[in-house]
Scaffold this motif. Structure first.
Motif, mmCIF file in Angstrom:
data_model
loop_
_atom_site.group_PDB
_atom_site.id
_atom_site.type_symbol
_atom_site.label_atom_id
_atom_site.label_comp_id
_atom_site.label_asym_id
_atom_site.label_seq_id
_atom_site.Cartn_x
_atom_site.Cartn_y
_atom_site.Cartn_z
ATOM 1 N N CYS A 1 3.650 -4.423 -5.766
ATOM 2 C CA CYS A 1 3.096 -3.402 -4.869
ATOM 3 C C CYS A 1 3.579 -2.012 -5.277
ATOM 4 O O CYS A 1 2.803 -1.044 -5.276
ATOM 5 C CB CYS A 1 3.499 -3.713 -3.434
ATOM 6 S SG CYS A 1 2.759 -2.620 -2.204
ATOM 7 N N ASP B 1 -11.778 3.439 -0.980
ATOM 8 C CA ASP B 1 -11.288 2.231 -0.326
ATOM 9 C C ASP B 1 -11.011 1.135 -1.344
ATOM 10 O O ASP B 1 -11.861 0.823 -2.194
ATOM 11 C CB ASP B 1 -12.293 1.735 0.708
ATOM 12 C CG ASP B 1 -12.495 2.727 1.851
ATOM 13 O OD1 ASP B 1 -11.694 3.678 1.953
ATOM 14 O OD2 ASP B 1 -13.444 2.550 2.635
ATOM 15 N N LEU B 2 -9.838 0.513 -1.229
ATOM 16 C CA LEU B 2 -9.414 -0.525 -2.171
ATOM 17 C C LEU B 2 -8.866 -1.711 -1.384
ATOM 18 O O LEU B 2 -8.154 -1.532 -0.398
ATOM 19 C CB LEU B 2 -8.309 0.013 -3.100
ATOM 20 C CG LEU B 2 -8.619 1.291 -3.881
ATOM 21 C CD1 LEU B 2 -7.346 1.866 -4.478
ATOM 22 C CD2 LEU B 2 -9.629 0.994 -4.977
ATOM 23 N N TRP B 3 -9.172 -2.911 -1.861
ATOM 24 C CA TRP B 3 -8.588 -4.106 -1.260
ATOM 25 C C TRP B 3 -7.159 -4.297 -1.771
ATOM 26 O O TRP B 3 -6.894 -4.196 -2.976
ATOM 27 C CB TRP B 3 -9.407 -5.343 -1.587
ATOM 28 C CG TRP B 3 -10.692 -5.439 -0.832
ATOM 29 C CD1 TRP B 3 -11.945 -5.219 -1.309
ATOM 30 C CD2 TRP B 3 -10.844 -5.783 0.551
ATOM 31 N NE1 TRP B 3 -12.879 -5.409 -0.314
ATOM 32 C CE2 TRP B 3 -12.231 -5.741 0.847
ATOM 33 C CE3 TRP B 3 -9.949 -6.103 1.582
ATOM 34 C CZ2 TRP B 3 -12.733 -6.030 2.109
ATOM 35 C CZ3 TRP B 3 -10.450 -6.387 2.843
ATOM 36 C CH2 TRP B 3 -11.825 -6.348 3.107
ATOM 37 N N TYR B 4 -6.250 -4.603 -0.884
ATOM 38 C CA TYR B 4 -4.846 -4.798 -1.251
ATOM 39 C C TYR B 4 -4.699 -5.927 -2.269
ATOM 40 O O TYR B 4 -3.965 -5.790 -3.260
ATOM 41 C CB TYR B 4 -4.039 -5.117 0.016
ATOM 42 C CG TYR B 4 -2.587 -5.446 -0.228
ATOM 43 C CD1 TYR B 4 -1.641 -4.432 -0.362
ATOM 44 C CD2 TYR B 4 -2.151 -6.769 -0.326
ATOM 45 C CE1 TYR B 4 -0.304 -4.735 -0.574
ATOM 46 C CE2 TYR B 4 -0.821 -7.079 -0.543
ATOM 47 C CZ TYR B 4 0.094 -6.061 -0.672
ATOM 48 O OH TYR B 4 1.409 -6.358 -0.889
ATOM 49 N N TYR C 1 -6.733 7.669 -0.996
ATOM 50 C CA TYR C 1 -7.077 6.254 -1.000
ATOM 51 C C TYR C 1 -6.821 5.627 0.362
ATOM 52 O O TYR C 1 -5.916 6.044 1.098
ATOM 53 C CB TYR C 1 -6.247 5.481 -2.039
ATOM 54 C CG TYR C 1 -6.497 5.888 -3.467
ATOM 55 C CD1 TYR C 1 -7.678 5.526 -4.120
ATOM 56 C CD2 TYR C 1 -5.545 6.621 -4.174
ATOM 57 C CE1 TYR C 1 -7.905 5.902 -5.433
ATOM 58 C CE2 TYR C 1 -5.776 6.999 -5.491
ATOM 59 C CZ TYR C 1 -6.950 6.634 -6.115
ATOM 60 O OH TYR C 1 -7.175 7.010 -7.415
ATOM 61 N N VAL D 1 -3.001 2.742 4.923
ATOM 62 C CA VAL D 1 -3.175 1.298 4.788
ATOM 63 C C VAL D 1 -3.518 0.704 6.147
ATOM 64 O O VAL D 1 -2.868 1.003 7.146
ATOM 65 C CB VAL D 1 -1.892 0.624 4.251
ATOM 66 C CG1 VAL D 1 -2.154 -0.861 3.988
ATOM 67 C CG2 VAL D 1 -1.380 1.308 3.001
ATOM 68 N N LEU E 1 -5.644 -4.904 -5.693
ATOM 69 C CA LEU E 1 -4.693 -3.942 -6.243
ATOM 70 C C LEU E 1 -3.488 -4.637 -6.858
ATOM 71 O O LEU E 1 -3.079 -4.342 -7.985
ATOM 72 C CB LEU E 1 -4.247 -2.997 -5.122
ATOM 73 C CG LEU E 1 -3.598 -1.670 -5.506
ATOM 74 C CD1 LEU E 1 -4.545 -0.814 -6.326
ATOM 75 C CD2 LEU E 1 -3.169 -0.934 -4.240
ATOM 76 N N ILE F 1 -6.131 1.657 1.560
ATOM 77 C CA ILE F 1 -5.896 0.284 1.110
ATOM 78 C C ILE F 1 -6.136 -0.647 2.292
ATOM 79 O O ILE F 1 -5.601 -0.434 3.381
ATOM 80 C CB ILE F 1 -4.467 0.121 0.566
ATOM 81 C CG1 ILE F 1 -4.254 1.026 -0.651
ATOM 82 C CG2 ILE F 1 -4.197 -1.331 0.201
ATOM 83 C CD1 ILE F 1 -2.836 1.018 -1.176
#
Length: 512
Positions: free
Chosen positions: A117, A229-232, A211, A181, A235, A213
């Motif tokens: 992470c 937007d990003l998926w954890y 961003y 997040v 990532l 998350i």
């Protein structure tokens, strides 16, 4: 005095300490010079890359800086030190979701997830001092993100998952995070669309993070804005981060900002308090050991939400620095999920519990009104905080929940102080039920007359609880408002010496 209270006092006084011993507690209390005390405590409890040159440095504004010149790697103090011991493959986090989902992280696997992470955050351009606002329920990812932020110098800002889009928008505008997040959904108290709440908050906010998350909690389909937007899970599964040993550990200055917490206490409206690495980590670790006296076979459960200061200090940092097995429950304990509470305690042999009188009353009501109850033979310690425990709840907890086998005590914590400041210590101090006991060793607490500003040393006289000497874990400032923290909290006593005002009152009981 009832026979139950007599038994409680006997259990408390005959408890055998195994971690911070009676001898060391007396040594901490014996220091007259605060600089000498912090020289000792800083060396005893923290691992330094560069040793501090001065343990206590007065600030012109009335506050103090601690461990000036010292640099430390947070992950070494929290996780890495356990990886060369028998704790390496020990459960660090046992997580139980509101819907029964369960997962376990050993110290080794938790470290691996934190490093992945951390590497992902760095890849997104997060650097030391950047803020990461985390709006999640009590999930493993929340803890992993906190530790990842701490490891790279990013400032984590937790905001309770139940709060509205409007209040979230205000916090985003105030702290201006580089990343926010959240999850797709929350399942505590019914399904709540967390991503939709965040989108609404960002629509209202004056600041837009680079961003967002999204943690997949239920797998619900949500709107994802391209590039932002990003998926954890995407990532941290990036092939760049599959080797979890590649993160370069950068030391942090002891007085660098570690995290921020929003509070309205004494300030009328919410503001973000800032906390530093050295002072907070020291107190989270040593106060946890003083109060909960870690043993290798413990399963420890704190029922607070991680977003509160109690969660920071006594779910995440203090217990993990101690090498504990920490049980984390996604929901609050109430009468509706009382059966889950008993089942969890039984399944994982929970023996140390930190909770609230309200939660204990819910369990009592579930037992008496719904016949929901299981004997919990493993429980040997129950700490309570947040409010005064009623006598009937105390006696039920002792007699029914713990079969009169346990040590039970109260804790008084203060958000601005980074954790607990008053508590009786099992096997060391006296206890008087109905009070929170003495201040913990190392806490410079006294009662001050509100009018004369003189210290009160008479029995049963009401006064204001203040800290009249340096105390390392205290918050340092209000984010974005220089001078406001000092203006609100730091005052002068009758001798023109600075003291920190808690805003709370109390009195000394003769029995103590």
């Amino acid at each position: 005095m009832s026979k139950i209270v007599e038994k409680l006092k006997h259990n408390f006084s005959h408890y055998i300490r195994s971690e911070i011993t009676e001898h060391e507690l007396k040594r901490i209390e014996s220091f007259k010079d605060h600089a000498e005390m912090y020289d000792y405590l800083g060396s005893r409890f923290l691992i330094w890359e560069d040793k501090f040159k001065q343990s206590v440095t007065p600030d012109l504004t009335g506050g103090y800086t601690f461990f000036k010149g010292g640099r430390l790697c947070p992950l070494k103090n929290i996780l890495i030190k356990h990886l060369k011991t028998n704790a390496k493959n020990k459960a660090a986090i046992i997580w139980v979701g509101s819907d029964g989902t369960q997962s376990v992280y050993t110290y080794q696997s938790l470290y691996s997830e934190v490093v992945k992470c951390s590497a992902a955050l760095i890849k997104l351009g997060i650097k030391k001092g950047d803020r990461v606002l985390i709006h999640l329920p009590n999930t493993p990812e929340l803890i992993i993100l906190m530790l990842a932020c701490s490891s790279i110098g990013a400032v984590h800002v937790l905001y309770h998952a139940s709060y509205s889009a409007e209040s979230l928008a205000g916090r985003i505008a105030n702290c201006k995070p580089s990343i926010v997040v959240t999850s797709d959904e929350s399942v505590t108290g019914g399904h709540v669309n967390m991503k939709e709440k965040l989108d609404n908050a960002l629509h209202k906010s004056e600041h837009n993070p680079k961003y967002c998350i999204i943690v997949s909690r239920t797998g619900k389909r949500v709107h994802m804005k391209p590039l932002r937007d990003l998926w954890y899970h995407d990532l941290i599964s990036d092939e760049v981060h599959t080797d979890a040993s590649e993160l370069k550990l950068e030391p942090m200055n002891a007085d660098d900002t570690m995290f921020m917490l929003y509070t309205s206490t004494a300030m009328g409206e919410p503001h973000a308090l800032t906390y530093s690495y050295g002072g907070f980590l020291l107190w989270a670790y040593m106060s946890y050991l003083m109060m909960f006296d870690k043993k290798e076979t413990d399963t420890y459960w704190c029922t607070a939400d991680i977003s509160w200061v109690t969660g920071h200090s006594y779910i995440v940092y203090g217990p993990l620095m101690s090498g504990q097995t920490v049980l984390v429950f996604e929901d609050t304990v109430n009468i509706e999920n009382a059966k889950d509470f008993f089942d969890i305690c039984r399944k994982y042999s929970v023996n140390k519990l930190y909770t609230t009188p309200s939660a204990l009353r819910s369990l009592m009501n579930a037992s008496q009104k719904k016949n929901i109850f299981l004997d919990l033979p493993a429980i040997e310690m129950v700490a309570s905080g947040g409010e005064k425990m009623p006598a009937e709840v105390l006696e039920w907890t002792s007699a029914k929940l713990c079969s009169n086998r346990a040590v039970i005590f109260d804790i008084y914590s203060l958000t601005e102080a980074g954790g607990a400041i008053f508590s009786s210590l099992a096997g060391y101090s006296d206890i008087e039920y109905g009070t929170v006991g003495k201040h913990l060793p190392g806490v410079p607490a006294v009662l001050l007359d509100k009018t004369s500003k003189h210290v009160i040393d008479t029995i049963n006289t009401q006064g204001e609880i203040v800290l009249n000497a340096p105390f390392a874990p205290l918050a340092k400032s209000v984010h974005g408002q220089p001078g406001l923290f000092e203006k609100i909290y730091w005052k002068k006593n009758a001798h023109s010496k600075p003291y920190f005002s808690t805003g709370d009152g109390g009195a000394v009981r003769q029995q103590l």
